[in-house]
Design a protein around this motif. Structure first.
Motif, PDB file in Angstrom:
ATOM      1  N   PRO A  53      47.015  39.578  51.909  1.00 56.68           N
ATOM      2  CA  PRO A  53      48.132  38.948  51.401  1.00 56.68           C
ATOM      3  C   PRO A  53      48.954  39.384  49.649  1.00 56.68           C
ATOM      4  CG  PRO A  53      45.944  37.719  51.137  1.00 56.68           C
ATOM      5  CD  PRO A  53      45.777  39.469  51.911  1.00 56.68           C
ATOM      6  N   ASP A  54      50.014  38.526  49.985  1.00 55.74           N
ATOM      7  CA  ASP A  54      50.848  39.595  49.112  1.00 55.74           C
ATOM      8  C   ASP A  54      49.849  40.331  47.746  1.00 55.74           C
ATOM      9  OD1 ASP A  54      52.743  38.914  50.563  1.00 55.74           O
ATOM     10  OD2 ASP A  54      53.896  36.839  49.745  1.00 55.74           O
ATOM     11  N   ARG A  55      49.095  39.011  47.132  1.00 50.68           N
ATOM     12  CA  ARG A  55      48.041  39.512  46.168  1.00 50.68           C
ATOM     13  C   ARG A  55      47.151  40.922  46.487  1.00 50.68           C
ATOM     14  NH1 ARG A  55      46.564  34.907  48.540  1.00 50.68           N
ATOM     15  NH2 ARG A  55      44.152  34.826  48.491  1.00 50.68           N
ATOM     16  N   VAL A  56      47.243  41.434  47.477  1.00 48.15           N
ATOM     17  CA  VAL A  56      46.422  42.021  47.908  1.00 48.15           C
ATOM     18  C   VAL A  56      47.058  43.588  48.376  1.00 48.15           C
ATOM     19  CG1 VAL A  56      44.713  43.783  49.208  1.00 48.15           C
ATOM     20  CG2 VAL A  56      44.367  41.319  48.990  1.00 48.15           C
ATOM     21  N   ARG A  78      44.048  41.366  38.263  1.00 49.47           N
ATOM     22  CA  ARG A  78      44.426  39.906  37.759  1.00 49.47           C
ATOM     23  C   ARG A  78      45.886  40.349  37.486  1.00 49.47           C
ATOM     24  NH1 ARG A  78      41.186  41.902  32.784  1.00 49.47           N
ATOM     25  NH2 ARG A  78      42.872  40.790  31.795  1.00 49.47           N
ATOM     26  N   LEU A  79      46.653  40.710  37.567  1.00 45.48           N
ATOM     27  CA  LEU A  79      48.266  40.888  37.123  1.00 45.48           C
ATOM     28  C   LEU A  79      48.251  40.821  38.810  1.00 45.48           C
ATOM     29  CD1 LEU A  79      49.190  44.428  35.040  1.00 45.48           C
ATOM     30  CD2 LEU A  79      49.194  41.932  34.538  1.00 45.48           C
ATOM     31  N   ALA A  80      47.972  41.174  39.880  1.00 44.18           N
ATOM     32  CA  ALA A  80      48.236  40.898  41.302  1.00 44.18           C
ATOM     33  C   ALA A  80      47.931  39.107  41.466  1.00 44.18           C
ATOM     34  CB  ALA A  80      47.910  41.730  42.554  1.00 44.18           C
ATOM     35  N   GLN A  81      46.607  38.517  40.816  1.00 41.89           N
ATOM     36  CA  GLN A  81      46.263  37.618  40.934  1.00 41.89           C
ATOM     37  C   GLN A  81      47.462  36.540  40.809  1.00 41.89           C
ATOM     38  OE1 GLN A  81      44.003  35.505  43.116  1.00 41.89           O
ATOM     39  NE2 GLN A  81      43.297  37.987  44.091  1.00 41.89           N
ATOM     40  N   ALA A  82      47.652  36.594  39.535  1.00 48.70           N
ATOM     41  CA  ALA A  82      48.465  36.039  38.260  1.00 48.70           C
ATOM     42  C   ALA A  82      50.248  36.026  39.037  1.00 48.70           C
ATOM     43  CB  ALA A  82      48.631  36.350  36.842  1.00 48.70           C
ATOM     44  N   ASP A  83      50.688  37.076  39.544  1.00 50.38           N
ATOM     45  CA  ASP A  83      51.462  37.351  39.884  1.00 50.38           C
ATOM     46  C   ASP A  83      52.199  38.300  40.970  1.00 50.38           C
ATOM     47  OD1 ASP A  83      54.546  37.252  40.265  1.00 50.38           O
ATOM     48  OD2 ASP A  83      54.505  36.203  37.690  1.00 50.38           O
ATOM     49  N   ASP A 118      54.833  39.094  43.069  1.00 49.45           N
ATOM     50  CA  ASP A 118      56.216  39.610  42.605  1.00 49.45           C
ATOM     51  C   ASP A 118      56.374  40.423  41.729  1.00 49.45           C
ATOM     52  OD1 ASP A 118      56.549  38.578  45.252  1.00 49.45           O
ATOM     53  OD2 ASP A 118      57.440  36.519  44.083  1.00 49.45           O
ATOM     54  N   ALA A 119      55.680  40.348  40.729  1.00 46.87           N
ATOM     55  CA  ALA A 119      55.590  41.143  39.429  1.00 46.87           C
ATOM     56  C   ALA A 119      55.078  42.578  39.118  1.00 46.87           C
ATOM     57  CB  ALA A 119      55.748  39.963  38.082  1.00 46.87           C
ATOM     58  N   THR A 120      54.028  41.974  39.646  1.00 46.50           N
ATOM     59  CA  THR A 120      53.009  43.260  40.209  1.00 46.50           C
ATOM     60  C   THR A 120      53.995  44.520  41.178  1.00 46.50           C
ATOM     61  OG1 THR A 120      51.100  42.197  39.694  1.00 46.50           O
ATOM     62  CG2 THR A 120      50.947  44.252  40.233  1.00 46.50           C
ATOM     63  N   THR A 121      54.425  44.125  41.901  1.00 48.88           N
ATOM     64  CA  THR A 121      55.182  44.837  42.748  1.00 48.88           C
ATOM     65  C   THR A 121      56.148  45.500  41.987  1.00 48.88           C
ATOM     66  OG1 THR A 121      54.361  43.584  44.906  1.00 48.88           O
ATOM     67  CG2 THR A 121      56.485  45.383  45.327  1.00 48.88           C
ATOM     68  N   ALA A 122      56.854  44.856  41.514  1.00 47.72           N
ATOM     69  CA  ALA A 122      58.082  45.527  40.957  1.00 47.72           C
ATOM     70  C   ALA A 122      57.702  46.374  39.618  1.00 47.72           C
ATOM     71  CB  ALA A 122      58.379  43.849  39.643  1.00 47.72           C
ATOM     72  N   LEU A 123      56.711  46.052  38.948  1.00 51.41           N
ATOM     73  CA  LEU A 123      55.894  47.124  37.823  1.00 51.41           C
ATOM     74  C   LEU A 123      55.170  48.030  38.620  1.00 51.41           C
ATOM     75  CD1 LEU A 123      54.755  48.392  35.245  1.00 51.41           C
ATOM     76  CD2 LEU A 123      52.728  46.624  35.759  1.00 51.41           C
ATOM     77  N   ALA A 124      54.740  48.004  39.769  1.00 48.01           N
ATOM     78  CA  ALA A 124      54.677  49.074  40.464  1.00 48.01           C
ATOM     79  C   ALA A 124      56.126  49.989  41.113  1.00 48.01           C
ATOM     80  CB  ALA A 124      53.194  48.881  42.254  1.00 48.01           C
TER      81      ALA A 124
END
Length: 102
Positions: free
Chosen positions: A45-48, A75-80, A82-88
């Protein structure tokens, strides 16, 4: 087999997703094999995948991390995702610009 069942059902528990993300980021266990990692990139999944990307980027910064310090990443990945990937990606870019360990 259990991993495939969880992926097929799409209802991982957050703790299980954390384990999968950590193994994917560390390239350990089931994900040590490059072919398995490639296949998982499309099936997790995207969040993982976002969680794993953030863990990898944080590791590249060289910051010391104690066990349990990165609970926020899940928690960030569960919530959003796309934003987590952008932060990475931002962290990876910042580490590269500063001459980090990336």
């Amino acid at each position: 087999m259990a991993r495939e069942l969880l992926i097929h059902r799409g209802d991982h528990h957050p703790v299980v997703e954390g384990w999968l993300a950590q193994a994917f980021a560390d390239r350990s266990g089931h994900y040590a094999d490059p072919a398995t990692r490639t296949a998982a990139a499309d099936s997790l999944p995207d969040r993982v995948r976002a969680h794993a990307a953030l863990l990898t980027a944080l590791a590249r910064t060289g910051a010391p991390v104690a066990d349990g310090d990165l609970e926020f990443a899940g928690r960030l990945a569960q919530a959003d995702p796309d934003a987590t990937t952008a932060l990475a990606a931002w962290l990876d870019n910042a580490a590269a610009v500063k001459g980090g360990t990336a």
